[in-house]
Design an enzyme around this catalytic site. Structure first.
Site, PDB file in Angstrom:
ATOM      1  N   HIS A   1       0.769  -1.194   0.081  1.00 24.75           N
ATOM      2  CA  HIS A   1       0.041  -0.097  -0.032  1.00 24.75           C
ATOM      3  C   HIS A   1       0.864   1.319   0.064  1.00 24.75           C
ATOM      4  CE1 HIS A   1      -3.610   2.044  -0.838  1.00 24.75           C
ATOM      5  NE2 HIS A   1      -3.247   2.784  -0.243  1.00 24.75           N
TER       6      HIS A   1
ATOM      7  N   TYR B   1       1.481   5.192  -2.886  1.00 24.76           N
ATOM      8  CA  TYR B   1       1.709   6.532  -2.337  1.00 24.76           C
ATOM      9  C   TYR B   1       3.249   6.920  -2.636  1.00 24.76           C
ATOM     10  CZ  TYR B   1      -2.856   6.312  -0.703  1.00 24.76           C
ATOM     11  OH  TYR B   1      -4.128   5.878  -0.671  1.00 24.76           O
TER      12      TYR B   1
ATOM     13  N   HIS C   1     -10.079   0.098 -10.978  1.00 21.61           N
ATOM     14  CA  HIS C   1      -9.852   1.112  -9.858  1.00 21.61           C
ATOM     15  C   HIS C   1      -8.205   1.275 -10.185  1.00 21.61           C
ATOM     16  CE1 HIS C   1      -8.598   2.974  -6.243  1.00 21.61           C
ATOM     17  NE2 HIS C   1      -7.872   1.882  -5.977  1.00 21.61           N
ATOM     18  N   PHE C   2      -7.312   0.580 -10.231  1.00 17.53           N
ATOM     19  CA  PHE C   2      -5.999   0.859 -10.146  1.00 17.53           C
ATOM     20  C   PHE C   2      -5.654   1.455 -11.655  1.00 17.53           C
ATOM     21  CE2 PHE C   2      -4.809  -3.846 -10.255  1.00 17.53           C
ATOM     22  CZ  PHE C   2      -4.114  -3.815 -11.498  1.00 17.53           C
ATOM     23  N   HIS C   3      -6.257   1.240 -12.757  1.00 16.93           N
ATOM     24  CA  HIS C   3      -5.799   1.883 -13.625  1.00 16.93           C
ATOM     25  C   HIS C   3      -6.295   3.354 -13.716  1.00 16.93           C
ATOM     26  CE1 HIS C   3      -4.941  -1.989 -15.506  1.00 16.93           C
ATOM     27  NE2 HIS C   3      -3.726  -1.135 -16.306  1.00 16.93           N
TER      28      HIS C   3
ATOM     29  N   ARG D   1     -10.665 -11.099 -11.660  1.00 14.49           N
ATOM     30  CA  ARG D   1      -9.355 -10.414 -12.463  1.00 14.49           C
ATOM     31  C   ARG D   1      -8.216 -11.698 -12.532  1.00 14.49           C
ATOM     32  NH1 ARG D   1      -6.061  -7.544  -7.434  1.00 14.49           N
ATOM     33  NH2 ARG D   1      -4.514  -6.955  -8.926  1.00 14.49           N
ATOM     34  N   ARG D   2      -6.997 -11.025 -13.103  1.00 15.25           N
ATOM     35  CA  ARG D   2      -5.942 -12.021 -13.143  1.00 15.25           C
ATOM     36  C   ARG D   2      -6.255 -13.717 -13.614  1.00 15.25           C
ATOM     37  NH1 ARG D   2      -2.294 -10.706  -7.681  1.00 15.25           N
ATOM     38  NH2 ARG D   2      -1.321  -9.166  -8.792  1.00 15.25           N
TER      39      ARG D   2
HETATM   40 FE1  HAS Z   1      -6.204   1.948  -4.252  1.00 12.17          FE
HETATM   41  C1  HAS Z   1      -6.406  -1.569  -4.249  1.00 12.17           C
HETATM   42  C2  HAS Z   1      -8.150   1.959  -1.479  1.00 12.17           C
HETATM   43  C3  HAS Z   1      -5.927   5.279  -3.893  1.00 12.17           C
HETATM   44  C4  HAS Z   1      -3.645   1.773  -6.597  1.00 12.17           C
HETATM   45  N1  HAS Z   1      -5.031   0.287  -5.153  1.00 12.17           N
HETATM   46  C5  HAS Z   1      -5.325  -0.954  -5.215  1.00 12.17           C
HETATM   47  C6  HAS Z   1      -4.510  -1.809  -6.131  1.00 12.17           C
HETATM   48  C7  HAS Z   1      -3.829  -0.651  -6.740  1.00 12.17           C
HETATM   49  C8  HAS Z   1      -4.151   0.651  -6.056  1.00 12.17           C
HETATM   50  C9  HAS Z   1      -2.559  -0.846  -7.474  1.00 12.17           C
HETATM   51  O1  HAS Z   1      -9.221  -0.152   0.730  1.00 12.17           O
HETATM   52  C10 HAS Z   1      -4.455  -3.212  -6.335  1.00 12.17           C
HETATM   53  C11 HAS Z   1      -3.658  -3.868  -5.576  1.00 12.17           C
HETATM   54  C12 HAS Z   1      -3.725  -5.492  -6.292  1.00 12.17           C
HETATM   55  O2  HAS Z   1      -2.952  -5.793  -7.088  1.00 12.17           O
HETATM   56  O3  HAS Z   1      -4.394  -6.059  -5.469  1.00 12.17           O
HETATM   57  N2  HAS Z   1      -7.040   3.309  -2.902  1.00 12.17           N
HETATM   58  C13 HAS Z   1      -7.801   3.238  -1.740  1.00 12.17           C
HETATM   59  C14 HAS Z   1      -7.858   4.357  -1.451  1.00 12.17           C
HETATM   60  C15 HAS Z   1      -7.205   5.252  -2.198  1.00 12.17           C
HETATM   61  C16 HAS Z   1      -6.444   4.540  -3.152  1.00 12.17           C
HETATM   62  C17 HAS Z   1      -8.861   4.790   0.086  1.00 12.17           C
HETATM   63  N3  HAS Z   1      -4.828   3.296  -5.077  1.00 12.17           N
HETATM   64  C18 HAS Z   1      -4.834   4.768  -4.746  1.00 12.17           C
HETATM   65  C19 HAS Z   1      -3.955   5.198  -5.396  1.00 12.17           C
HETATM   66  C20 HAS Z   1      -3.279   4.280  -6.182  1.00 12.17           C
HETATM   67  C21 HAS Z   1      -4.125   2.884  -5.912  1.00 12.17           C
HETATM   68  C22 HAS Z   1      -3.548   6.756  -5.615  1.00 12.17           C
HETATM   69  C23 HAS Z   1      -2.034   4.302  -7.426  1.00 12.17           C
HETATM   70  C24 HAS Z   1      -1.153   5.136  -7.428  1.00 12.17           C
HETATM   71  N4  HAS Z   1      -6.982   0.549  -3.071  1.00 12.17           N
HETATM   72  C25 HAS Z   1      -7.636   0.723  -2.126  1.00 12.17           C
HETATM   73  C26 HAS Z   1      -8.113  -0.417  -1.521  1.00 12.17           C
HETATM   74  C27 HAS Z   1      -7.750  -1.601  -2.151  1.00 12.17           C
HETATM   75  C28 HAS Z   1      -7.120  -0.893  -3.381  1.00 12.17           C
HETATM   76  C29 HAS Z   1      -9.017  -0.800   0.017  1.00 12.17           C
HETATM   77  C30 HAS Z   1      -7.854  -3.116  -2.024  1.00 12.17           C
HETATM   78  C31 HAS Z   1      -9.020  -3.522  -2.450  1.00 12.17           C
HETATM   79  C32 HAS Z   1      -9.204  -5.188  -2.621  1.00 12.17           C
HETATM   80  O4  HAS Z   1     -10.326  -5.868  -2.334  1.00 12.17           O
HETATM   81  O5  HAS Z   1      -8.096  -5.736  -3.025  1.00 12.17           O
HETATM   82  C33 HAS Z   1      -7.344   6.900  -1.727  1.00 12.17           C
HETATM   83  O6  HAS Z   1      -5.929   7.344  -1.572  1.00 12.17           O
HETATM   84  C34 HAS Z   1      -8.043   7.827  -2.730  1.00 12.17           C
HETATM   85  C35 HAS Z   1      -8.149   9.276  -2.594  1.00 12.17           C
HETATM   86  C36 HAS Z   1      -8.550   9.921  -3.680  1.00 12.17           C
HETATM   87  C37 HAS Z   1      -9.243  10.862  -3.828  1.00 12.17           C
HETATM   88  C38 HAS Z   1      -9.508  11.629  -5.072  1.00 12.17           C
HETATM   89  C39 HAS Z   1      -9.018  13.199  -5.295  1.00 12.17           C
HETATM   90  C40 HAS Z   1      -9.081  13.576  -6.643  1.00 12.17           C
HETATM   91  C41 HAS Z   1      -8.349  14.433  -7.201  1.00 12.17           C
HETATM   92  C42 HAS Z   1      -8.611  15.022  -8.510  1.00 12.17           C
HETATM   93  C43 HAS Z   1      -9.268  16.278  -8.523  1.00 12.17           C
HETATM   94  C44 HAS Z   1      -9.529  16.863  -9.934  1.00 12.17           C
HETATM   95  C45 HAS Z   1      -9.529  17.891 -10.322  1.00 12.17           C
HETATM   96  C46 HAS Z   1      -9.807  18.261 -11.731  1.00 12.17           C
HETATM   97  C47 HAS Z   1      -9.146  19.356  -9.433  1.00 12.17           C
HETATM   98  C48 HAS Z   1     -10.482  11.228  -2.928  1.00 12.17           C
HETATM   99  C49 HAS Z   1      -7.003  14.816  -6.517  1.00 12.17           C
HETATM  100  C50 HAS Z   1     -11.203  18.663 -11.896  1.00 12.17           C
HETATM  101  C51 HAS Z   1     -11.565  18.680 -13.285  1.00 12.17           C
HETATM  102  C52 HAS Z   1     -12.901  18.251 -13.778  1.00 12.17           C
HETATM  103  C53 HAS Z   1     -13.282  18.254 -15.136  1.00 12.17           C
HETATM  104  C54 HAS Z   1     -14.015  18.277 -12.780  1.00 12.17           C
END
Ligand code: HAS
Length: 566
Positions: free
Chosen positions: A228, A232, A382-384, A445-446
């Site tokens: 995890h 980050y 999700h991760f893509h 998956r996988r």
């Molecule tokens: Fe995740 C599984 C929970 C973020 C990557 N995650 C994965 C896996 C990967 C991954 C690779 O709780 C799979 C691993 C595997 O092979 O099994 N993830 C989260 C949570 C967040 C999160 C709570 N993940 C990421 C990030 C990754 C990433 C970042 C890669 C860089 N994830 C999980 C959980 C799993 C998981 C479980 C396991 C599930 C399972 O069952 O296996 C948080 O950090 C996300 C917070 C993000 C936000 C979004 C903020 C939005 C922003 C954009 C603003 C846009 C603007 C533009 C300003 C709250 C900053 C506006 C423009 C317009 C046009 C409107």
């Protein structure tokens, strides 16, 4: 304390460091061609377009391992180190310790080659998570260790330079980009200790035949203790670009300097004590610790929400400075297709993808929702949208940016270049729509679905998953088109004529609000918090798993997606 005035807009980089950074960008870029090809094959296998165990001599799981290991581990680690060198050199204005930088490069490269050989020979088809009971040739594990040690050496070599800078500028805030790079590598250092223990104490002896078996649940927990914070480690360099470059590229200032420092430091504290959210379905871990990790997971989303608002406000400032007006009218003034400020398009497209990527992360963090989608195609969707979204786009954009600066070349095919991130983002959106939809219907998956669920001749065939599979395949094809265009631009730039002297000229945003908040000026309390949270989150699960006696897992049969019961 006030932020450092960025007195130098251009930095001459020593020829040695230039070679190092360029190699660290070019070497993984060549490997990425293979990683992307393997990704495309995945799409074809899963859509049932390829209905065999292997294609072009690449077996399904071998290709999946190459895809994950190259794209998510090798490319990202090399870029983070190269980018770290560039940030430290530019923002501290001090020549780097070249001996250490060369040692780091040699170890990372030899480690990568050592791990690549068994993968290419089909002797390490263990996926990027290398969970036992899947077993790889020892060279795969040893190669990974060398890659990690190499990246540590780069990090350690920046520390004395920073200390020297701090002595000379004790009244000035540490440049925000430097805080971000240190946060990146602290998160990486914390993450890599448990995986080093897993590899050195459990997997290498087992792979060499010195031990008969391994404690599978313990190995898996050690992996996610790494896995995890790893995400980050990927995200933080992208955030460095969002906070320190994007506002400038948008024509404005960073809305809040405090928000940037808070985000980086909060991620230092909360990136690691949450790995068990990948193991909600793991019966060997008790529910109490799953609940603790779920709570901390929600805490780790806070800085990303802060980032969303801060970066939106910074873009609004840029757009209004360029004459944008109205409640929403200012959006029209952003440089979406500006061929000179093309890096904006890479960063902006990543932000858009991160909105659904982040929301689905929060879905995953919720135990009961995760139990529906765990290990389904929802996860790669999700991760893509996260790692292949803001992370990948900022890393390929950043690679091109460093290439142009350090070779003194202009970007080739500028009009094409500025469209690439949007084509990629469209591909990811279509691809993940298919995978999210399939995931909630139970599509795994996988899994080589061409042999089973996507093959009408198989008793496992699922006609109701056709929409999900085909949407995934269309999205994957659009992504491949975007990457072909990117490789054309990248290598076209590399082989074009030099047009200027090589210099480092990174966009550096000034703060709009330059708050003076003591809590984010000192790293130490955040490091203490990180250690305390880790002790709290992992001591008992570690004791439980180390003491447990577990039966060996059923043998794995690569020819069948169904577990074989002994
Ligand atoms: Fe995740 C599984 C929970 C973020 C990557 N995650 C994965 C896996 C990967 C991954 C690779 O709780 C799979 C691993 C595997 O092979 O099994 N993830 C989260 C949570 C967040 C999160 C709570 N993940 C990421 C990030 C990754 C990433 C970042 C890669 C860089 N994830 C999980 C959980 C799993 C998981 C479980 C396991 C599930 C399972 O069952 O296996 C948080 O950090 C996300 C917070 C993000 C936000 C979004 C903020 C939005 C922003 C954009 C603003 C846009 C603007 C533009 C300003 C709250 C900053 C506006 C423009 C317009 C046009 C409107």
């Amino acid at each position: 304390m006030r932020s450092a005035e960025h007195s130098f807009t251009q930095t001459n980089v020593e020829p040695g460091l230039r070679k190092i950074i360029l190699f660290e960008i070019l070497f993984p870029m060549v490997l990425l061609v293979l990683g992307i090809t393997a990704g495309f094959l995945q799409v074809l296998f899963r859509a049932g377009i390829i209905r065999s165990q292997s294609f072009l001599g690449i077996e399904y799981y071998q290709g999946l391992t190459l895809h994950g290991a190259i794209n998510a581990v090798v490319f990202t680690t090399f870029f983070a180190v190269a980018f770290g060198h560039a940030i430290i050199r530019f923002h501290l204005g001090k020549p780097l310790l070249l001996g250490a930088a060369w040692t780091s490069l040699i170890l990372m490269t030899s480690g990568t080659l050592m791990a690549a050989l068994p993968m290419l020979a089909g002797k390490a088809s263990v996926l990027y998570t290398f969970y036992p009971p899947l077993k790889a040739h020892p060279a795969f594990y040893i190669g990974l260790v060398l890659l990690v040690i190499g990246s540590w050496i780069a990090f350690f070599s920046w520390i004395p330079l920073y200390r020297q800078w701090k002595r000379e500028h004790f009244e000035t805030k540490t440049p925000l980009a430097v805080v971000g790079i240190f946060a990146t590598f602290i998160v990486w250092f914390i993450a890599t200790i448990p995986v080093a223990i897993e590899i050195i104490a459990l997997l290498i002896p087992w792979s060499l035949g010195w031990t008969k078996t391994v404690n599978v649940p313990l190995a898996r927990m050690l992996f996610w203790f790494f896995g995890h914070p790893l995400v980050y480690f990927w995200l933080l360099p992208a955030y460095v670009m969002y906070y320190t470059m994007l506002p400038k590229l948008a024509g404005g200032k960073l809305y809040s300097d405090f928000a940037g420092r808070f985000t980086f430091l909060w991620l230092v504290a909360f990136s690691a004590p949450i790995g068990i959210h990948h193991q909600y379905m793991e019966p060997a871990i008790s529910t109490t610790w799953k609940a603790v990790h779920a709570l901390f997971t929600l805490m780790v989303a806070i800085p990303s929400l802060v980032t969303a608002f801060t970066i939106a406000a910074s873009m609004e400032h840029g757009a209004r400075t360029s004459g944008g007006t109205g409640l929403f009218g200012w959006w029209r003034k952003l440089p979406y297709l500006d061929t000179e400020r093309w890096m904006f398009s890479y960063l902006f497209a990543g932000l858009v993808l991160f909105i659904p990527g982040g929301i689905t992360g929060i879905v995953n963090a919720s135990y009961n929702l995760d139990s529906v989608v765990h290990n389904t195609s929802w996860m790669p969707a999700h991760f893509h949208q996260t790692v292949a979204g803001p992370v990948f786009l900022s890393f390929i954009g950043g690679s091109l940016m460093l290439l142009t600066m350090l070779t003194g070349r202009d970007v080739a095919f500028k009009r094409v270049n500025v469209w690439i991130p949007y084509i990629w983002a469209l591909g990811i959106m279509v691809f993940s729509t298919g995978l999210f939809y399939g995931g909630v219907m139970g599509e795994p998956r996988r899994t080589n679905m061409g042999l089973s669920y996507a093959n009408p001749a198989s008793p496992l065939y699922r006609a109701d998953w056709t929409f999900a599979r085909m949407t995934g395949a269309i999205g994957g094809t659009i992504m491949v088109i975007a990457m072909l265009l990117y490789f054309g631009v990248f290598f076209g730039t590399l082989f074009s004529k030099k047009s200027a002297a090589p210099v480092l000229e990174l966009p550096a945003s000034e703060p709009y609000h330059d708050e003076d908040v003591a809590a984010v000026q000192n790293l130490r309390p955040w490091l203490v918090a990180a250690v305390l949270l880790l002790i709290l989150a992992y001591t008992m699960p570690f004791v439980e798993l180390a003491r447990g006696k577990y039966e060996g897992a059923p043998a794995y049969d690569p020819g069948s997606p169904i577990a074989q019961v002994r």
